[in-house]
Design a protein around this motif. Structure first.
Motif, PDB file in Angstrom:
ATOM      1  N   PHE A  33      30.525   9.834  81.666  1.00  0.00           N
ATOM      2  CA  PHE A  33      31.558   8.905  82.512  1.00  0.00           C
ATOM      3  C   PHE A  33      30.894   9.031  83.919  1.00  0.00           C
ATOM      4  O   PHE A  33      31.808   9.363  84.792  1.00  0.00           O
ATOM      5  CB  PHE A  33      32.980   9.674  82.603  1.00  0.00           C
ATOM      6  N   THR A  97      43.062   3.520  76.971  1.00  0.00           N
ATOM      7  CA  THR A  97      42.457   3.756  75.732  1.00  0.00           C
ATOM      8  C   THR A  97      42.109   5.159  75.154  1.00  0.00           C
ATOM      9  O   THR A  97      42.044   5.954  76.145  1.00  0.00           O
ATOM     10  CB  THR A  97      40.882   2.811  75.859  1.00  0.00           C
ATOM     11  N   ARG A  98      41.379   5.100  74.047  1.00  0.00           N
ATOM     12  CA  ARG A  98      40.958   6.461  73.450  1.00  0.00           C
ATOM     13  C   ARG A  98      39.980   6.936  74.508  1.00  0.00           C
ATOM     14  O   ARG A  98      39.861   8.149  74.717  1.00  0.00           O
ATOM     15  CB  ARG A  98      40.170   6.270  71.991  1.00  0.00           C
ATOM     16  N   ARG A  99      38.945   5.911  75.114  1.00  0.00           N
ATOM     17  CA  ARG A  99      37.998   6.553  76.136  1.00  0.00           C
ATOM     18  C   ARG A  99      38.667   6.979  77.254  1.00  0.00           C
ATOM     19  O   ARG A  99      38.165   8.139  77.801  1.00  0.00           O
ATOM     20  CB  ARG A  99      37.148   5.406  76.397  1.00  0.00           C
ATOM     21  N   ARG A 102      40.041  10.424  76.696  1.00  0.00           N
ATOM     22  CA  ARG A 102      38.996  11.639  76.644  1.00  0.00           C
ATOM     23  C   ARG A 102      38.596  11.827  78.019  1.00  0.00           C
ATOM     24  O   ARG A 102      38.599  13.028  78.191  1.00  0.00           O
ATOM     25  CB  ARG A 102      37.777  11.140  75.758  1.00  0.00           C
TER      26      ARG A 102
END
Length: 151
Positions: A33, A97-99, A102
Motif C-alpha cells: 500500500f 472494498t476488500r482491499r 485489508r
C-alpha cells in the motif's frame, strides 16, 4: 527531566502524531500500500459501513468538492467503490472494498505495534495516562474524522 512548557503541547502532539502515522505508512508500503496518506485513513474511517459522498463530506467536515476528490483518490487506489442505492436509484453509496478492509486491518495492527513500542519505552502507566487524558480533554465538538479547516 526538566518540566516541559505547556506551550510545547501542540508541537509535541503533532510530532508524536506524525511519528506514529509515518511509521504506520512505512509498514503499509511494505505490505503493498504505497502512497497511502493520513487523509485516506480518516476517510475510510468516516465511510465506515457505507455512506454517500455528501455524508462523507459532512463527516470529514469538508466541502462536497473536497469529498468528491477524496473519493476519486480512494477509488483509484482500489479502496472504495460506489454502489447503487436500491432504495434511491439516483444515489450511490460508498463501500469499502476488500482491499480497503485489508488496509484498515494492517493499519490497526501497525498502530498497535507502534504504541507497544511506546509502552516499552515509557511504560504502560504513562501511555494509559496519556490515552485517558486525550480522551478526557475532548474533541471540541468535532468528530474524530473532522479535519475541516485544518491545513
Amino acid at each position: 527531566m526538566d518540566p516541559v512548557d505547556d506551550v510545547a503541547m501542540p508541537f509535541l502532539l503533532m510530532r508524536a502524531f506524525r511519528g506514529l502515522v509515518d511509521s504506520v505508512h512505512e509498514d503499509l508500503a511494505q505490505h503493498g500500500f504505497p502512497g497511502i496518506r493520513a487523509h485516506h485513513g480518516f476517510a475510510l474511517q468516516a465511510i465506515g459501513d457505507g455512506c454517500t459522498s455528501v455524508t462523507l463530506g459532512e463527516r470529514l467536515g469538508v466541502s462536497k468538492q473536497a469529498a468528491a476528490k477524496t473519493v476519486k483518490s480512494l477509488e483509484e487506489l482500489g479502496l472504495v467503490e460506489r454502489r447503487l442505492n436500491e432504495a434511491d436509484r439516483r444515489e450511490r453509496t460508498l463501500v469499502i472494498t476488500r482491499r480497503g478492509r485489508r488496509l484498515l486491518s494492517l493499519s490497526a495492527a501497525a498502530f498497535r505495534r507502534e504504541v507497544a513500542t511506546w509502552r516499552t519505552r515509557v511504560g504502560d502507566e504513562r501511555v494509559d495516562a496519556t490515552l485517558t487524558t486525550l480522551l478526557a480533554v475532548g474533541s471540541g465538538g468535532r468528530s474524530d474524522t473532522d479535519l475541516s479547516d485544518w491545513q
